[in-house]
Design a protein around this motif. Structure first.
Motif, short mmCIF file in Angstrom:
data_model
loop_
_atom_site.label_atom_id
_atom_site.label_comp_id
_atom_site.label_asym_id
_atom_site.label_seq_id
_atom_site.Cartn_x
_atom_site.Cartn_y
_atom_site.Cartn_z
N TYR A 189 40.81 53.01 44.82
CA TYR A 189 39.71 52.52 45.65
C TYR A 189 39.01 53.70 46.32
O TYR A 189 39.64 54.46 47.05
N TYR A 215 35.43 35.37 49.05
CA TYR A 215 36.86 35.50 48.75
C TYR A 215 37.40 36.90 48.95
O TYR A 215 38.59 37.14 48.76
N CYS A 216 36.55 37.86 49.35
CA CYS A 216 36.96 39.27 49.30
C CYS A 216 37.16 39.87 50.69
O CYS A 216 36.35 39.66 51.60
N GLU A 250 37.43 51.72 41.75
CA GLU A 250 36.88 50.51 42.38
C GLU A 250 36.02 50.89 43.58
O GLU A 250 36.42 51.72 44.39
N PHE A 251 34.89 50.22 43.67
CA PHE A 251 33.96 50.46 44.79
C PHE A 251 33.39 49.12 45.24
O PHE A 251 33.16 48.24 44.41
N GLY A 252 33.10 48.99 46.53
CA GLY A 252 32.23 47.90 46.96
C GLY A 252 30.82 48.24 46.47
O GLY A 252 30.57 49.34 45.99
N ASN A 257 35.06 50.00 37.64
CA ASN A 257 34.73 48.65 38.08
C ASN A 257 33.71 48.77 39.23
O ASN A 257 34.09 48.89 40.39
N LEU A 259 33.77 44.42 34.58
CA LEU A 259 33.10 43.59 35.59
C LEU A 259 33.51 42.14 35.38
O LEU A 259 33.47 41.64 34.26
N PHE A 260 33.89 41.49 36.46
CA PHE A 260 34.25 40.06 36.36
C PHE A 260 33.03 39.20 36.71
O PHE A 260 32.31 39.51 37.67
N GLU A 268 33.47 36.47 37.98
CA GLU A 268 34.09 35.76 39.13
C GLU A 268 34.17 34.27 38.80
O GLU A 268 35.24 33.74 38.66
N LEU A 280 37.75 35.31 38.35
CA LEU A 280 38.76 35.30 39.40
C LEU A 280 39.30 33.87 39.47
O LEU A 280 38.60 32.96 39.93
N ARG A 308 44.24 36.39 39.83
CA ARG A 308 44.28 35.12 40.59
C ARG A 308 43.98 35.47 42.04
O ARG A 308 44.41 36.52 42.53
N LYS A 310 44.03 36.07 45.89
CA LYS A 310 45.14 36.42 46.79
C LYS A 310 44.66 36.36 48.24
O LYS A 310 43.46 36.47 48.51
N ALA A 369 43.48 37.48 51.77
CA ALA A 369 42.75 38.68 52.19
C ALA A 369 42.17 38.42 53.57
O ALA A 369 42.05 37.26 54.01
N ARG A 411 48.48 41.94 41.56
CA ARG A 411 48.27 40.71 42.35
C ARG A 411 49.45 39.77 42.11
O ARG A 411 49.84 39.01 42.97
N GLN A 465 42.05 45.44 50.07
CA GLN A 465 41.06 44.42 49.66
C GLN A 465 41.71 43.04 49.62
O GLN A 465 41.10 42.03 49.94
N1 SAM Z 1 32.84 45.43 44.08
C1 SAM Z 1 32.79 45.34 42.67
C2 SAM Z 1 32.61 43.93 42.20
O1 SAM Z 1 32.70 43.03 43.01
O2 SAM Z 1 32.37 43.74 41.02
C3 SAM Z 1 33.95 45.93 41.98
C4 SAM Z 1 35.31 45.98 42.48
S1 SAM Z 1 36.08 44.63 43.32
C5 SAM Z 1 36.86 45.82 44.29
C6 SAM Z 1 37.17 44.04 42.07
C7 SAM Z 1 37.46 42.59 41.98
O3 SAM Z 1 38.38 42.20 42.97
C8 SAM Z 1 36.35 41.61 42.11
O4 SAM Z 1 35.59 41.50 40.95
C9 SAM Z 1 37.07 40.33 42.47
O5 SAM Z 1 37.26 39.48 41.35
C10 SAM Z 1 38.45 40.79 42.92
N2 SAM Z 1 38.82 40.21 44.23
C11 SAM Z 1 38.04 40.13 45.31
N3 SAM Z 1 38.69 39.46 46.30
C12 SAM Z 1 39.90 39.11 45.81
C13 SAM Z 1 41.01 38.38 46.34
N4 SAM Z 1 40.99 37.85 47.56
N5 SAM Z 1 42.08 38.18 45.54
C14 SAM Z 1 42.12 38.69 44.30
N6 SAM Z 1 41.10 39.39 43.74
C15 SAM Z 1 39.99 39.59 44.49
#
Ligand code: SAM
Ligand code: SF4
Length: 455
Positions: free
Chosen positions: A81, A92-93, A129-131, A161, A183-184, A186, A229, A265, A267, A269, A306, A343
């Motif tokens: 990160y 969710y983040c 990984e980056f925001g 990512n 990239l997800f 989501e 996700l 899945r 988690k 946060a 996770r 995260q």
């Molecule tokens: N910020 C970028 C993005 O959103 O695509 C890239 C990295 S982000 C750090 C990576 C992934 O973490 C996200 O795509 C999301 O699916 C996952 N994520 C976010 N919150 C989460 C949580 N509470 N539990 C599990 N995975 C989570």
């Protein structure tokens, strides 16, 4: 514009297949056992497996298929990160902008320190990984980070990512020699996506996310990874079928499917109320993993920390081919000067050494191989090699060689005593005599101190 995800079509498909009979499911399982993959329509049918006997059959086909394509090998990596600055507000983040966190991005000197700490643990492959933040985490920062990582020493593959972006910016990632761009989506459910991402952030744009892999491929990035996700959608079946359609779309348009699919899945946060989500139970999750393995025999499948250790070991037996280990999800988490909160919470906190010992005890061959990417075996070329099963002839030897490196460099006698006879057995499994001889030669050279020898 109508995208390749047609919600009405997917909902109808779920309805139409909901009463699939035992025999309908058997037919799809017969097709799965041919190891040639399944369509998203077949996947919709398999989602209706309820009988224990059919579930066991699904898991068995999935495991056999993984063994045929990938052998005993399990690829290892760590997430790194870099920055928790984020302009988005994904509900969710833990990094969402509404969370009152200490925000930090690593300096390039700190990146080098993190890489050294990761190398000391033994990692060779990273997912960075980056925001999303166009100012603090702009593309030049991202590419500087990648260059710094490669220059710092022994990391051989950097997967990335970052949030969805433009073709021009993906070209910069390509020039920085990234491994896979991950990239997800989501969730593919448009209404749910809106609900979770609001209307006032960069990530609110569903189509920007949906076509990101298209743009990355157009920019020349050969390997792209996707996922959803799990826990976000009202109905996980919708997301799974949509993910399969997305894979088919990439294959149709570009001749390459996802290089990897990840299985996160949700988690706990900071600032996230898990009770609001449709969390997936273990049995369903295991079913999802096996279904994707039989549907997509050639795709790398990733599970992160996770999940707890027992679940990860179970999923490896069903088709997972890559895992992260010894992970941290906070910025600077591997060095002592950890910046701020993680995260999300982790389920498996074993060290890399403990993970590798346990993999070997269960007959799995840990791999740090990055040869394909460095030999130009990417994109369609990689896909074709996997399809012809040629890749297994390279992955397996390279996994043996990288495991030996790790076992020696860890200076852990217990691991070495466990790994050595196991690796000798693995060499004996190599069918091609020429490759076997080459591996024996490289094995000796690694014992004598050489590193990074691969096929
Ligand atoms: N910020 C970028 C993005 O959103 O695509 C890239 C990295 S982000 C750090 C990576 C992934 O973490 C996200 O795509 C999301 O699916 C996952 N994520 C976010 N919150 C989460 C949580 N509470 N539990 C599990 N995975 C989570
Ligand atoms: Fe930011 Fe990514 Fe978290 Fe969304 S998932 S808040 S974009 S770090």
């Amino acid at each position: 514009m109508e995208s390749f995800i047609n919600s009405e079509y997917i909902r109808n498909l779920i309805k139409e297949t909901e009463n699939a009979s035992y025999d309908d499911i058997e037919k799809v399982l017969d097709k799965a056992s041919l190891k040639k993959g399944l369509s998203h329509q077949d996947v919709a049918i398999l989602l209706n497996i309820k009988e224990e006997k059919q579930l066991e059959r699904l898991h068995q086909i999935s495991f056999d298929l993984k063994k045929t394509i990938y052998g005993d090998r399990v690829v290892l990596f760590a997430p790194l990160y870099l920055s928790n600055y984020c302009v988005n507000n994904c509900e969710y983040c833990g990094f969402k902008r509404d969370n009152n966190l200490d925000r930090y991005r690593l300096t390039l000197d700190e990146v080098t320190k993190e890489v050294k700490a990761l190398e000391k643990i033994g990692h060779k492959r990273l997912a960075i990984e980056f925001g999303e933040d166009p100012i603090n985490n702009n593309i030049d920062y991202v590419t500087d980070v990648i260059k710094t990582i490669y220059a710092a020493g022994d990391i051989r593959r950097v997967n990335v990512n970052i949030a969805a972006t433009t073709v021009e910016e993906y070209k910069k990632l390509k020039d920085a020699e990234i491994g896979t761009y991950i990239l997800f989506q989501e969730t593919y459910d448009k209404d749910k996506y809106k609900e979770l991402h609001g209307t006032d952030s960069l990530k609110s744009d569903y189509d920007r996310q949906l076509y990101a892999h298209h743009r990355a491929i157009e920019a020349g990035i050969d390997d792209v990874g996707g996922g959803v996700l799990f826990g976000l959608a009202n109905d996980y079946r919708f997301d799974l079928i949509a993910l399969m359609i997305h894979d088919e779309e990439l294959l149709d348009k570009f001749g390459v499917e996802f290089h990897t699919i990840s299985f996160p899945r949700i988690k706990p946060a900071e600032g996230v109320n898990l009770s609001k989500y449709n969390t997936i139970d273990d049995e369903t999750f295991m079913k999802i993993v096996s279904i994707v393995r039989v549907a997509k025999p050639l795709v790398g499948m990733i599970v992160s920390t996770r999940e707890d250790h027992d679940m990860r070991m179970r999923l490896i037996n069903q088709g997972i081919s890559q895992i992260s280990a010894n992970s941290s999800t906070s910025v600077g988490g591997y060095e002592e000067d950890n910046h701020g909160k993680e995260q999300f919470e982790l389920g498996d906190n074993l060290t890399l050494l403990e993970t590798i010992k346990d993999l070997i005890k269960h007959g799995n061959l840990p791999s740090y191989c990055t040869a394909c990417y460095r030999m130009g075996r990417t994109g369609k070329e990689f896909h074709d090699q996997v399809e012809s099963l040629k890749i297994a002839q390279m992955c397996h030897p390279n996994a043996i060689l990288t495991s030996l490196e790790y076992a020696i460099d860890s200076k852990d006698k217990e691991l070495y005593d466990l790994a050595y006879p196991f690796l000798i057995e693995q060499i004996e499994k190599i069918k091609d005599e020429q490759i076997k001889d080459k591996v024996k030669g490289y094995f000796k050279r690694i014992e004598n101190g050489e590193r990074d020898l691969y096929i």
